[in-house]
Structure formats: structure tokens, C-alpha cells
Design a protein around this motif. Structure first.
Motif, PDB file in Angstrom:
ATOM      1  N   ALA A  31      45.145  32.589  28.366  1.00 21.29           N
ATOM      2  CA  ALA A  31      46.268  31.734  27.951  1.00 21.29           C
ATOM      3  C   ALA A  31      45.949  30.255  28.161  1.00 21.29           C
ATOM      4  CB  ALA A  31      47.527  32.122  28.739  1.00 21.29           C
ATOM      5  N   GLY A  32      44.743  29.963  28.667  1.00 24.56           N
ATOM      6  CA  GLY A  32      44.324  28.560  28.802  1.00 24.56           C
ATOM      7  C   GLY A  32      44.776  27.892  30.085  1.00 24.56           C
ATOM      8  N   LYS A  33      45.328  28.660  31.007  1.00 23.00           N
ATOM      9  CA  LYS A  33      45.805  28.060  32.258  1.00 23.00           C
ATOM     10  C   LYS A  33      44.638  27.784  33.195  1.00 23.00           C
ATOM     11  CE  LYS A  33      50.076  28.156  31.148  1.00 23.00           C
ATOM     12  NZ  LYS A  33      50.826  26.903  30.994  1.00 23.00           N
ATOM     13  N   ARG A  34      44.855  26.842  34.101  1.00 28.65           N
ATOM     14  CA  ARG A  34      43.866  26.618  35.166  1.00 28.65           C
ATOM     15  C   ARG A  34      44.040  27.729  36.178  1.00 28.65           C
ATOM     16  NH1 ARG A  34      45.118  20.782  37.297  1.00 28.65           N
ATOM     17  NH2 ARG A  34      43.252  21.077  38.572  1.00 28.65           N
ATOM     18  N   VAL A  35      43.029  28.542  36.303  1.00 31.48           N
ATOM     19  CA  VAL A  35      43.114  29.758  37.122  1.00 31.48           C
ATOM     20  C   VAL A  35      42.068  29.702  38.224  1.00 31.48           C
ATOM     21  CG1 VAL A  35      42.890  32.281  37.105  1.00 31.48           C
ATOM     22  CG2 VAL A  35      43.897  31.101  35.130  1.00 31.48           C
ATOM     23  N   ILE A  36      42.434  30.164  39.411  1.00 30.85           N
ATOM     24  CA  ILE A  36      41.455  30.418  40.464  1.00 30.85           C
ATOM     25  C   ILE A  36      41.568  31.884  40.837  1.00 30.85           C
ATOM     26  CG2 ILE A  36      40.703  29.880  42.818  1.00 30.85           C
ATOM     27  CD1 ILE A  36      41.911  27.095  42.461  1.00 30.85           C
ATOM     28  N   LEU A  37      40.433  32.562  40.859  1.00 27.87           N
ATOM     29  CA  LEU A  37      40.404  33.970  41.262  1.00 27.87           C
ATOM     30  C   LEU A  37      39.495  34.085  42.485  1.00 27.87           C
ATOM     31  CD1 LEU A  37      40.940  37.005  40.818  1.00 27.87           C
ATOM     32  CD2 LEU A  37      39.009  37.033  39.213  1.00 27.87           C
ATOM     33  N   ALA A  38      40.050  34.585  43.567  1.00 27.90           N
ATOM     34  CA  ALA A  38      39.272  34.703  44.801  1.00 27.90           C
ATOM     35  C   ALA A  38      39.256  36.147  45.273  1.00 27.90           C
ATOM     36  CB  ALA A  38      39.866  33.818  45.889  1.00 27.90           C
ATOM     37  N   ASP A  39      38.104  36.564  45.774  1.00 26.30           N
ATOM     38  CA  ASP A  39      37.993  37.914  46.332  1.00 26.30           C
ATOM     39  C   ASP A  39      37.020  37.879  47.496  1.00 26.30           C
ATOM     40  OD1 ASP A  39      38.595  41.004  45.469  1.00 26.30           O
ATOM     41  OD2 ASP A  39      36.674  40.790  46.503  1.00 26.30           O
ATOM     42  N   GLU A  40      37.326  38.651  48.531  1.00 23.80           N
ATOM     43  CA  GLU A  40      36.504  38.554  49.739  1.00 23.80           C
ATOM     44  C   GLU A  40      35.132  39.207  49.580  1.00 23.80           C
ATOM     45  OE1 GLU A  40      38.683  40.339  52.910  1.00 23.80           O
ATOM     46  OE2 GLU A  40      38.778  42.291  51.965  1.00 23.80           O
ATOM     47  N   GLN A  41      34.961  40.020  48.552  1.00 27.20           N
ATOM     48  CA  GLN A  41      33.673  40.701  48.421  1.00 27.20           C
ATOM     49  C   GLN A  41      32.674  39.904  47.593  1.00 27.20           C
ATOM     50  OE1 GLN A  41      33.515  44.877  48.078  1.00 27.20           O
ATOM     51  NE2 GLN A  41      35.679  45.154  48.618  1.00 27.20           N
ATOM     52  N   ASN A  42      31.421  40.369  47.631  1.00 23.87           N
ATOM     53  CA  ASN A  42      30.361  39.617  46.955  1.00 23.87           C
ATOM     54  C   ASN A  42      30.440  39.729  45.448  1.00 23.87           C
ATOM     55  OD1 ASN A  42      29.651  42.373  47.241  1.00 23.87           O
ATOM     56  ND2 ASN A  42      27.540  41.883  46.729  1.00 23.87           N
ATOM     57  N   GLU A  43      31.041  40.811  44.961  1.00 22.54           N
ATOM     58  CA  GLU A  43      31.250  40.876  43.511  1.00 22.54           C
ATOM     59  C   GLU A  43      32.679  41.300  43.212  1.00 22.54           C
ATOM     60  OE1 GLU A  43      28.729  43.646  41.391  1.00 22.54           O
ATOM     61  OE2 GLU A  43      28.376  44.883  43.135  1.00 22.54           O
TER      62      GLU A  43
END
Ligand SMILES: [Zn+2]
Lengths: 193, 999, 98
Positions: free
Chosen positions: B191-203
Motif C-alpha cells: 500500500a506504499g506505507k513506511r513499514v518497519i518489520l522486526a523479528d528476533e530471529q536471523n531470518e
């Protein structure tokens, strides 16, 4: 021996880096004037416009400029005027003459602050390290001027047409801000002009 | 014996890239893609540590943040890191790990025997009962406990790594990159939003990476890889793997710790090792998943008892089966998949032990089809073994799960996989004050209502199917982005048979008599311990937590809390919803101090403000003192001088000839407007109505309580224009104070304030030769005593520079302050030094300045005052305007009964009876040094120095009723047993008539 | 970390830019000398400490340096509104109770 020393005159330049991700340039000895007055008072605004050649900006976080002056909005009744080196005395005198009898203040801050310009491809990340303000282009377009924090000091940050930032910083914090930038830019390389 | 538990194929490890690591000094091998835990399990390592209280052997239990046992000491020397979980440490070549606890080592532990005995003496409430008294013994106990229990050691050397922080802003913050998080980020990103995706694992991928399911016909792990690649390619999406969102704060502010190079070695090859992202998000999607709940049965802490989902993760993601003969105990369908995975890996599944009496459905059918024994209506009631599981004691139980209904049988096994249902990871949602709510449908707490702009997707609200999580993630991602969800996901048949809530597995013996049934492994809290706490009257869950220590430590109750609360509820005859839950606070998992400090360390810890003359001070050997954030020259030692030698030399130079101090740090406020004078009248105690242009006046500022707040000299530039000076440390506070009154209370007064502290540099020189020095540099001002009087100021040219010259004195000598624009400050300083050379002009620092002013009895606000002294208490009634029309700030408080008392603490001079003595600052004054302790204290010494020109020590201090005790002696008992005595005198020790500064 | 809308800068800014200045709407008595000690003491020393809505003064210290007021819930930390000096709050505990 010159009688003038800018706030960053003494700094030790960082080691030369093959590739400078960030470039710092001190635009020293500019004339800095603080202007106070009532923006609802037409006599005041027209006198300011007559002397400066541009109307005082009244929109928050905005700035206007012409060849002689850049005017920052600082708060509803306060502006910062940046003029050429040595022009501050005449500008102050002209403003005082044009605003005779009005409730105004003009204060020379030319020695109390300095202007530094930051540019370079790694600048976005350095800005994220340094200020809590959102410098993304959607929030910080060209021509915007924002007073905010910079590291643990303050700065008035202006986005220039070429994508670089002009920072007005206080003299006494200049050394600290330089140390901060030297550290923050170490991984990208910092060039000082 | 290398990697005995490693499968020949399968998983996400790279078998072509072997890595060597050591565990407790022994060398082992693992593969690229392993965690330390998976590599240890691959090598058959069972015991990884000893428990905190009972010193029982413990093994790896989980596979991620929920791991409570496998806390490691990584590395050695200055690079050592205490307490990371082996399950969250990515393996790298040369990694050195050892147990944090266990003495002398985790395999053979002397403390186990102490624990067996000591455990009886360490019941719940152990801290309260044992350590609360005697208090002073705590340090002794604590040392013993720490040594015995471990918990890792921090390095005493400086950390060689750097850590930094970024301030980030986004439209949509997605926490967790499992199926729900990935789907949410995809929708918001598209949708074109500024997104941050965080996850504690390496992948990215979460459970998908260990899943044998498919997503829209594509293998789940492949789908996750494709989704991660699509997100990485979007300019508007910031992907942060290896990043734990550890705190969720007000108004969608989140703290996230990125481990940038931890997986490459003990030290970062370049840049920062860890980075904190300070994230401000418009919308937050929490897709933090769920943690599997253990089952509470006897000896359930033996190495070899593991979470069922973790076993499946080791098998499918790492190609490691942590045992040869497994018993799977489950209360729901998820244990079946683990059994099938173990079976498919070629190891033996002894039995699936299902507490449910009548389970049915596709997974049960599949297990039976695979030939696996399924014992329904049964439970593992006890694990047997010494340092690891050797047998499981299995017994039939009633349908409610309350009691054992038949004779237990023993099953030989080395692995018990337990599936007790799932606990949503509600931690982050709690951080902003939302209380979790019990949901009977899934028998778990889910996030309660929140005022944050927060969306929940997937297992965090009990959506445990993969397709459900994906679709809910897509919906929430779209909602957060203000868009329509564009994807629909199908993962085939995911139907399940209802689960049975089971918080305490019955035993043939009562809770209090059965072998230990652990609820919280990290804090050694047992079902019996909780029951004892309940029996002792602890009913509030918060009290139970604190009494038993359940949910303490780095674990924060990730696995144990729900069982513990349920046991409490049952003991009290309440529902879990009624008993409620403790709430979780940041941090979700521990954050290193290095990361919290970031780059704000060393020279960058706090800004050091410099004056324009700073380079000169450095060049001339000044030592510096911090005054607020300013670096001020403290004194300028010459070779061979002691500090006192220097001070004596600097003081005598001022008294006998001339000396100069950098006074640029004083706050300076430019005040303009026709009502400036009236404003000054209101904020100062004295009157400014008649201060003429060219004149200066000292003023005292009070808070409304009548107490001294700041002081300084104000000069009249013209009728509408004044310049005020403030103390160096108080400048910002005074500026805010003036602005506050102007903006909020007296907006009708036409006056503007501008800080000019940094604009002006101030060279302050004083001494009998000061005029001669100035005369050499300035010829356009009449400097004669009659024309340029004390407390006058003049505009003039000094060394060719336009300057403001103030004739004011803080030393008691003839003195001038030359103010020039700071760009010319260094030049001016050098010119004055050169002009003064023939008079021996001596630069002096703050210490000499303090001595000189103390000889004159001038106060320093903030040193001699502390916000509890009125002008009258300071002996400064002379500066209080009696006839001012306006009731200036603080005035009304003078007549409050307490302020009007005549026996308050007064600021007086103190002359040591022994002239060679300098009474230490802070010394307490008493009337009778022989009074038994606690003595009645009269006040304290605020300033104290050796006065070279007077030849004796001098001091100022507060003494109760001091003004009425002139000539009397007070005593200052010292810590070393000495008792110093002083006579109460006027604080003006030098030139009491004030003739010298008027000359 | 609060996110505070400065009514003068007309933007949401980070809490680091602001300083807290205590309870709002406390007018200085016009004639302090006419007050009893108790009345003066009330003005100088006593402040509300509600659980819930609170009107309080903030200063945009690192920004425009203006003082303004905020209506903040001391329990949830939600900021319902910010408004300029001289203006009245639109969210009040009386209003919330209705
Ligand atoms: Zn503002």
C-alpha cells in the motif's frame, strides 16, 4: 593575527577517508539576528518586509529566503534572520529605524551561533542517529526549518534545495556537536571543508 | 562422537559449512545456520546448567526466547557476555561457551548436595524470611547465593565494541515476522506505507521455517523466503531481522534491539555490534505469536524434558533430533505433529500420551497409521532419571485431569516432549498498561483493550492455524495501512480436535509430597511452593509472584506464569479470570547496557560547553571544572606547584596586582521592550525603576516560596533595553522562568527576552592594576574613578574592538568585565593578557574566584544556598525593596510564620579557632560535641577555603539562629574523630568597608 | 515516551523536546498581600494529583520555547488535547462524566 575565531575554528580534522559519506562545512561568520514582533501588526510586518525584501514567514516550521537574507520562523512572534558576514549591523539598524516606536526586539546573535552544512549519501542515517525529528522527505521537505534536538544539544535544521541540511547551532555546543558528528560519521567517512 | 543427533539431511543448516565451537572447554562441531542450542543438542549435550535454588541439573528446554535454563557465558576476557540464551545465539566459528552456573562444573556439582539439604531451608518466601533480617547480612548471603547459583559474570574490562541508536519513524510497525507479521507487512508495504518489520530471529518466517505445511500450494518455508525477498526489495520497508522489540511505550513508541554482528563473532568487525532502534509508529501490528506451555509433573525439569514444538523445530529447521526414544505428552493436537516429525526422522516414538479421553481427527489418524502407540486418557505423571531422563511414569487419569485412576507404568525413554497448549506472547501489549484478559476458548490470556493504535494478528490472539494467521495478518496490515487486504491464504486442512486445559498433572501423591513439580524453572518455583504460599495467605497473584519469585529474572514468566496462576486459582477455588495475571514490564528479553548507553559515553556522555577562550585555557595548562555543562578553568598550575600553591599565587596576584578570569559562562539575557523595567521590578527583590542607562545593579531572584533562586547583575542599556546576567548553571532555568511569567501571567507587559549567553565573551580582570591594564587598550572611555564609577558600564573600544565594559567586582578589588562578541573573545583575551604582562597579570580559575569572593562574603547561589534560604536568612535584607508597589515574586512568603521566624538557619561567616584549619565543606555544626549521637545539628559548612591573604582558613555556613550567636563557638565533628571549632562571625572577612572596589 | 502536539509548531513532536511545568490554570493572586497565609500557601504549595484527567503546563523547550497546556490522563498517559495559553480545555472531568 585575525581577531575573528569561529566556533569550529579549533577543531582537529578527522583522518582523511577514501570515501566521505558525509561532508561538513562551517558557513562561519554569517550575520545572525533574532527578531521579535507582533505578526498581527501590519505596521510591523510591512516594515520587516520593506527592510528584508521578503515577507516574514508565519507558517510554523517554515523559512523564506532571497539573495540577502534567509528568514526562519521560530515561533509565532520570533524569527531568525541569516544575512551575510558583516551585514548584521546595518540590518539591525534598518529594522530599528523602520520599526521605530513599535514593540519589537532585534538582537545580534552572530557570535553566539554558527551555521554548519551537512551533506552526503550517508546523511539520512547520521540524521537518524542524531535527532529525534523525522527527517524522511515526506515529513521534512526542502525549505522546511525545524527547531529540535541534535544529539544532546539543540539545533535549528533547514532542508536545502540540494538535499543537504543547514544546522544553526549554539557556539558553546559546537565542539560537542563536532565530536558527535565525527563519531557518528566514522563508519562512513567524514570530510570537513 | 560427533553430532550424534544430527540428521543426514533436512533443515536449514548448511552441512558444507562446519563450524567449531567449545562448550565448557571441550571442542564440538556444528553447522552454519545452527543456534548454539541446536549445535549442542546435535552433539548430545544434555546438562547445560544448574538450577538457581536447588542446584538441579537442567537441559535445553525450548528453542527461542522462552528458554529458561540454557543461559550461557560466552567468550572470555573483556569480550565475555553473560547470560544469553543458547537458543538465541547463532553459532559462529570459534565460539566459546560455558555454563553460567554450576560449581565446580555443571556435570558434577557439589552444590547439588548443598541444594538437596539447603532446599529444605529455602522454602518460598525465602528472601523475605531469611534475608530481611539482619539487614546487614544481606551482602554476605547474596555473595554466597550468587557464587553457588551462577548467573554469569560481566567483564571488568572495558567493552571493546561500540553500540549505537537510530531514531526511526514509520506508518506501520510490524512486530514479529511469522506468518501473521509477514502477511501484515506485505499488505502495508504494497500500500506504499513506511513499514518497519522486526523479528528476533536471523531470518523472517517464524513457525513457517519449521513447518511442513504449504501456503497457497507453495512449501511454507519457500513462501516465507519469497515474502521476505519481496519486502526487502521495497524502498518503503525497513526489514530488521535479529531485532527484538523489547519495549512498547506510550503513544506507539517502541524500543528494538538489533544484534548486528553477534552472529559473526565476539567483537564487531566494524561499526556497531548492537543497535537500538527508537521507533515512533503511527500504527502497530503485534504479531508476536505464542509460546508453548510446559506441563507441570514430577521431575519435569530433568534434562530431556522439552517443549514439543521446540523438538519439532529442532528436527525440521536444524536437522537435529534431541533423543532416540521419545515419549510425547500432549493435551492437544500439536504434540501429534511432533511425534510424526520424530518418527519421520527415523527415531523411536515410544508413545503419544494424550490427557484427553476421546481425541479424534486427522492427526490422531495419521499417528495411528504411522504405527505410533497412542495412550489416551493418560499422562506422564513423573520423569525418572539422574542427570537426564531415563523413564517416563505414565498413568491413566480421570477426564477432568484431577487424579490418577490406575497403576502407573514405566516407559523407557531419553526424551519427553510436552505439549501443554499455547500462551500468546502478550508481553508487549502489557507494557503500555493494558491488562491481559482470560479467554476460555483458548484457555489463555490474550491482550486486553489498549489505547494505543495497535492491531493484533495471529497466535497472539489465539489464531493458531497458519492460514488463519496469514489471513488475519493481511487484514490487520491492511487496516493499519488504511487499505484493503489484497491476499487470501490457504494452507489445506488444519482442523484440530479441542484441547484440554491442564495446568498441574496429578500424581499418586499429593502436591506437597510428590517429587518436585516445577512451574518456573529459572526461579525454581514448584507447584508445592505456590500451594504453600497460598496456604500461608498469599492470595493476590502479585503477592504470590513476589513471595515465590515466580516470573522473576530474565525469564519473566514466559513459560511458567499461566500454570502458576492456574494452580493459585485452583487452590483458592477461583477461576483464572478472577485470579488474574501479573503484568509484564519491559524489557521482553534482556538488553545490554552497552546498547542502552549507545554513543552517549565518554566525551559524548554529556555535552561539554566551551567558551571562545577555551583553546587558550587548554594551551596554558588549565585544569577544568564542570559547571553545569560548561568546562571552566579550575586553576592553572605551574610546574612543581601543589593545588594550594597555585591558588595562593592566583589569589595574591589579584589582591596585589591583577588577575583575569573567563566569565563568559555567566548566563546573559537580552531584555527589550517598554515594560522591561516593570518586569524586572516584579522578578527581582530590589527596584529597577531608577536604574539609569550606563548603570548596573545586582539583583536577587526568588521563587514564590520566598527562597533565593538566582542572582546576577543587570545593566541598563537604555530605557527599553537591559542585559541581565545569571549564574552559569542557572541560565536556562532563569530564561524559562522569565518566559513563563511573560507568556502565562503577564502577557500584557511589552517585553521580549533573548538568550545572548553564547554571543558575548567576557574577560573579567581585577586587582589594583586593573585600570592600568584597561587604559593601555582603551582610549575612548574616561576610566577615571569619578567618571567611570563602580557599578557603571560604558560602551568603548578595547584593542580595536567595540566592547561593553562593566565596572563590577566579584573579588572585592577594582575590576572590569570586558564583553565582546564571542568570535573576538579569544583575541580580546590574548590582548588583555599581553597588556597586563608588565603587571604580572595572572589567569585564574573558578577555585580562586571562589576564594576571593568568599573572603568578601559574596554568596554563590546553589553552593551557599540550596532553595531553603530567604534573602533575610542570607543576611541580604538590604537588597529587598520595601517600597515597591508590585508584590514581587516571593515577597508574600516573607510573612509566613515559618519564614518570619528569627531563629531560622542563617548564613554566617565561620572563623576556625585554629587558624591553620580549613573545615571540610559539608561538615555539620553542633553546639555540644560531647552530646551522644545522634547529635542536634545546627547547620553545615557551605564554603570553606584557605585564605592566603588573611593567613587563616575561612568558611561560610548555615547555623540555626546564627545571626543571634555572633562570637559564639560551634563545633564540627569529623568522621576521623577530630572536632573542629569555629567562631561565628560576619561573612565579610576582607575589606569590610568595601573601599578597594570603589577606588 | 510521549508524543506531544505543540499547538504553536502545529506538529507532533517527541517528548525529548519538551519540559513539564506542573499544573495548569493556576493564576497568580492579583493582591498577594491581601491573602491569608493559608490562601497564599494554597497557591504556592498545593497542587492536584488526580488519577485521570489532568490539565498541565508544558514548555516546548527545544522547539519554539512556548508554554502551552495539555489535558492528559495520568493513568493511561493519553493526551486528549493541547491548547494555547489563554485558551480553555475542551476535555474536562465534568465533561467526561456526562
Ligand atoms: Zn512548539
Amino acid at each position: 593575527m585575525t581577531s575573528l575565531h569561529s566556533p569550529l575554528a579549533h577543531v582537529e580534522l578527522p583522518e582523511a577517508h577514501a570515501h566521505a559519506g558525509v561532508t561538513l562545512r562551517e558557513d562561519k561568520f554569517r550575520g545572525h539576528l533574532n527578531l521579535r514582533g507582533n505578526p498581527q501588526d501590519e505596521a510591523f510586518t510591512s516594515a520587516a518586509e520593506k527592510v528584508l525584501g521578503v515577507a516574514l514567514p508565519t507558517a510554523p516550521n517554515s523559512a523564506v529566503e532571497n539573495d540577502a537574507v534567509r528568514v526562519y520562523w521560530l515561533c509565532p512572534n520570533e524569527w531568525l534572520l541569516l544575512v551575510a558576514e558583516g551585514a548584521e549591523g546595518q540590518t539591525e539598524a534598518d529594522l530599528r529605524a523602520a520599526m521605530e516606536g513599535q514593540h519589537i526586539a532585534v538582537t545580534d546573535l552572530s557570535s553566539g551561533q554558527t551555521l554548519i552544512n551537512l551533506s552526503g549519501e550517508n546523511l539520512p542515517e547520521v540524521m537518524m542517529k542524531s535527532t529525534v525529528y523525522d527527517c524522511h522527505e515526506s515529513n521534512f521537505p526542502v525549505g522546511k526549518a525545524v527547531q529540535t534536538t541534535f544529539a544532546k544539544a539543540g539545533a535549528t535544521i533547514y532542508k536545502c534545495a540540494d538535499g543537504s541540511y543547514d544546522l544553526v547551532i549554539r557556539r558553546s555546543f559546537a565542539d560537542y556537536i563536532f565530536l558527535w558528528l565525527k563519531d557518528a560519521c566514522a563508519e562512513y567517512g567524514l570530510a570537513v571543508q | 562422537m560427533s553430532q550424534v543427533n544430527r540428521l543426514q539431511q533436512g533443515g536449514r543448516v548448511d552441512r558444507s559449512k562446519p563450524l567449531t565451537f567449545t562448550w565448557n572447554g571441550k571442542q564440538f562441531q556444528g553447522y552454519q545456520g545452527d543456534t548454539l542450542a541446536s549445535a549442542m543438542l546435535a552433539n548430545g549435550i544434555k546438562v547445560v546448567g544448574r538450577s538457581f535454588k536447588y542446584s538441579r541439573p537442567r537441559g535445553i528446554f525450548g528453542h527461542g526466547a522462552e528458554e529458561a535454563n540454557a543461559l550461557m557465558q560466552l567468550g572470555v576476557g573483556k569480550e565475555t557476555i553473560p547470560n544469553p540464551r543458547a537458543t538465541q545465539v547463532e553459532l559462529f566459528n570459534g565460539l566459546e561457551a560455558s555454563a553460567t552456573n554450576g560449581w565446580p562444573n555443571s556435570d558434577f556439582d557439589l552444590m547439588e548436595w548443598v541444594g538437596k539439604i539447603g532446599g529444605k531451608m529455602m522454602p518460598p518466601g525465602f528472601y523475605y524470611k531469611t534475608f530481611m533480617w539482619p539487614e546487614k547480612m544481606w551482602m554476605t548471603y547474596e555473595k554466597f547465593i550468587r557464587k553457588a547459583a551462577g548467573y554469569g559474570k560481566a567483564s571488568l574490562e572495558a567493552d571493546p565494541d561500540i553500540y549505537d541508536k537510530l531514531n526511526r519513524h514509520c506508518d506501520v510497525m510490524v512486530v514479529g515476522a511469522g506468518p501473521a507479521g509477514l502477511a501484515a507487512a506485505l499488505e502495508a508495504g504494497r500500500a506504499g506505507k513506511r513499514v518497519i518489520l522486526a523479528d528476533e530471529q536471523n531470518e523472517f518466517g517464524g513457525s513457517l521455517l519449521a513447518s511442513k505445511q504449504s501456503v497457497n500450494g507453495q512449501p511454507a518455508a519457500e513462501w516465507a523466503e519469497a515474502a521476505a525477498a519481496e519486502l526487502a526489495a521495497m524502498d518503503n520497508v525497513v526489514c530488521l531481522p535479529r531485532t527484538t522489540v523489547f519495549g512498547y511505550y506510550d503513544q506507539n513508541f517502541l524500543g528494538a534491539l538489533e544484534r548486528r554482528t553477534d552472529h559473526e563473532g565476539m567483537t564487531a568487525p566494524s561499526g556497531s555490534r548492537q543497535r537500538i532502534h527508537r521507533i515512533r509508529a503511527h500504527q502497530v501490528v503485534l504479531a508476536t505469536g505464542a509460546i508453548e506451555r510446559p506441563l507441570v509433573f514430577a521431575n519435569n525439569d530433568l534434562p530431556g524434558v522439552m517443549l514439543s514444538g521446540s523438538v519439532a523445530t529442532y528436527v525440521n529447521r536444524f536437522g537435529v533430533v534431541p533423543g532416540n526414544r521419545a515419549v510425547v505428552m500432549t493435551t492437544n493436537d500439536s504434540g501429534y505433529q511432533t511425534a510424526l516429525d520424530i518418527h519421520a526422522a527415523g527415531r523411536t516414538v515410544v508413545a503419544i500420551v494424550d490427557t484427553r479421553h476421546n481425541p479424534e481427527g486427522r492427526l490422531l489418524d495419521a499417528a495411528r497409521a504411522a504405527g505410533i502407540t497412542v495412550k489416551t486418557g493418560h499422562a506422564v505423571i513423573e520423569a525418572k532419571g539422574g542427570k537426564q531422563v531415563t523413564d517416563a511414569l505414565v498413568a491413566p487419569i480421570d477426564a477432568a485431569g484431577d487424579s490418577v485412576t490406575g497403576k502407573p507404568v514405566s516407559m523407557s525413554c531419553d526424551l519427553i516432549a510436552v505439549a501443554g497448549g499455547w500462551s500468546p506472547v502478550v508481553h508487549l501489549s502489557c507494557h503500555t498498561g493494558s491488562r491481559p484478559q482470560w479467554n476460555d476458548d483458548i484457555a489463555a490470556f490474550v491482550p486486553g483493550p489498549s489505547i494505543q493504535k495497535q492491531h493484533l494478528a495471529g497466535a497472539i490472539i489465539g489464531e493458531y492455524t497458519t492460514a488463519g494467521a496469514l489471513n488475519m495478518g493481511a487484514a490487520m496490515g491492511a487496516e493499519a495501512a488504511g487499505a484493503e487486504a489484497g491476499s487470501n491464504y490457504d494452507c489445506g486442512d488444519e482442523s484440530v480436535c479441542p484441547a484440554q486445559p491442564m495446568y498441574l498433572v496429578p500424581h499418586t501423591k499429593s502436591v506437597m509430597r510428590a517429587p518436585k513439580q516445577f512451574v518456573d524453572f529459572q526461579n525454581d518455583v514448584t507447584a508445592a511452593g505456590i500451594t504453600l504460599a497460598n496456604n500461608e495467605g498469599f492470595e493476590s497473584i502479585e503477592h504470590v509472584k513476589r513471595y515465590t519469585a515466580m516470573g522473576f529474572g530474565t525469564d519473566q514468566g514466559k513459560t511458567g506464569n499461566i500454570n502458576g496462576m492456574a494452580i493459585t486459582a485452583k487452590n483458592l477455588g477461583k477461576t483464572i479470570a478472577e485470579t488474574g495475571t501479573t503484568i509484564f514490564r519491559p524489557a521482553y528479553t534482556p538488553v545490554t547496557f552497552g546498547a542502552l548507553g549507545g554513543r552517549d559515553i565518554g566525551d559524548l556522555l554529556d555535552p561539554a560547553r566551551h567558551t571562545a577562550m577555551h583553546p587558550w585555557h587548554v594551551e596554558n595548562g588549565a585544569l577544568f571544572e564542570n559547571v553545569g555543562q560548561w568546562k571552566r578553568p579550575w586553576y592553572y598550575p605551574k610546574a612543581g606547584e601543589t593545588m594550594q600553591d597555585t591558588l595562593n599565587r592566583e589569589c595574591m596576584a589579584v589582591r596585589n596586582s591583577v588577575g583575569m578570569v573567563d566569565a563568559s559562562t555567566l548566563g546573559k539575557i537580552d531584555i527589550q521592550g517598554k515594560d522591561a523595567r516593570e518586569f524586572l521590578n516584579r522578578v527581582y527583590t530590589n527596584a529597577f525603576s531608577k536604574l539609569a542607562p550606563g548603570k548596573c545593579r545586582y539583583g536577587l531572584m526568588l521563587k514564590e516560596d520566598g527562597m533565593v533562586f538566582d542572582d546576577g547583575v543587570t545593566a541598563c542599556i537604555n530605557d527599553n533595553h537591559f542585559v541581565m546576567t545569571t549564574t552559569s548553571g542557572g541560565a536556562a532555568a532563569v530564561m524559562s522562568w522569565l518566559e513563563m511569567w511573560s507568556q502565562t501571567e503577564w502577557p500584557e507587559l511589552e517585553v521580549y527576552f533573548t538568550s545572548v549567553t553564547d554571543h558575548w565573551a567576557t574577560c573579567s580582570f581585577s586587582g589594583p592594576n586593573a585600570r592600568k591594564v584597561l587604559a593601555k587598550l582603551c582610549d575612548d572611555v574616561d576610566l577615571s574613578a569619578d567618571a567611570f564609577k563602580f557599578m557603571d558600564w560604558r560602551e568603548g573600544t578595547v584593542a580595536g574592538i567595540k566592547a561593553r565594559i562593566f565596572r563590577i567586582s566579584f573579588t572585592g578589588e577594582l575590576a572590569y568585565e570586558v564583553n565582546v562578541p564571542a568570535n573576538q573573545g579569544l583575541y580580546m583575551w590574548q590582548k588583555i593578557m599581553a597588556a597586563g604582562e608588565e603587571f604580572g597579570i595572572t589567569p585564574y580559575g573558578t577555585e580562586t574566584m571562589h576564594v576571593l569572593r568568599a573572603e568578601k562574603g559574596y554568596i554563590i547561589v546553589g553552593q551557599d544556598t540550596d532553595g531553603s534560604l530567604t534573602p533575610q536568612d542570607c543576611g541580604m535584607d538590604w537588597i529587598v525593596g520595601k517600597k515597591k508597589e508590585f508584590s514581587f515574586l516571593g515577597k508574600r512568603s516573607f510573612t509566613r510564620p515559618d519564614t518570619a521566624r528569627t531563629d531560622r538557619k542563617h548564613l554566617v561567616g565561620l572563623k576556625p579557632i585554629d587558624p591553620t584549619v580549613v573545615i571540610p565543606e559539608g561538615s555539620q555544626a553542633v553546639a555540644d560535641p560531647n552530646q551522644p549521637i545522634p547529635m542536634d545539628m545546627l547547620g553545615h559548612v557551605t564554603s570553606s577555603y584557605w585564605s592566603e591573604c588573611l593567613g587563616h582558613g575561612i568558611a561560610m555556613g548555615t547555623v540555626k539562629n546564627g545571626f543571634n550567636m555572633m562570637g559564639e563557638t560551634v563545633y564540627f565533628p569529623q568522621a576521623d574523630g577530630r572536632v573542629l571549632a569555629a567562631e561565628i562571625v560576619s561573612p565579610v572577612f576582607y575589606d569590610a568597608k568595601g573601599e578597594r572596589h570603589h577606588d | 515516551m510521549l508524543h506531544i502536539y505543540c499547538p504553536y509548531c502545529e506538529e507532533l513532536r517527541e517528548e525529548e523536546e519538551f519540559s513539564y511545568s506542573g499544573e495548569a490554570h493556576i493564576a497568580r493572586p492579583t493582591d498577594p498581600e491581601a491573602l491569608t497565609d493559608a490562601e497564599w500557601g494554597d497557591y504556592v504549595f498545593f497542587r492536584k494529583n488526580p488519577r485521570g484527567l489532568h490539565h498541565e503546563m508544558w514548555n516546548h523547550a527545544a522547539g519554539c520555547r512556548r508554554y502551552f497546556n495539555a489535558t492528559r490522563d495520568t493513568q493511561s498517559y493519553e493526551i486528549h488535547e493541547t491548547y494555547k495559553m489563554g485558551e480553555k480545555p475542551s476535555v474536562t472531568s465534568q465533561g467526561a462524566a456526562q
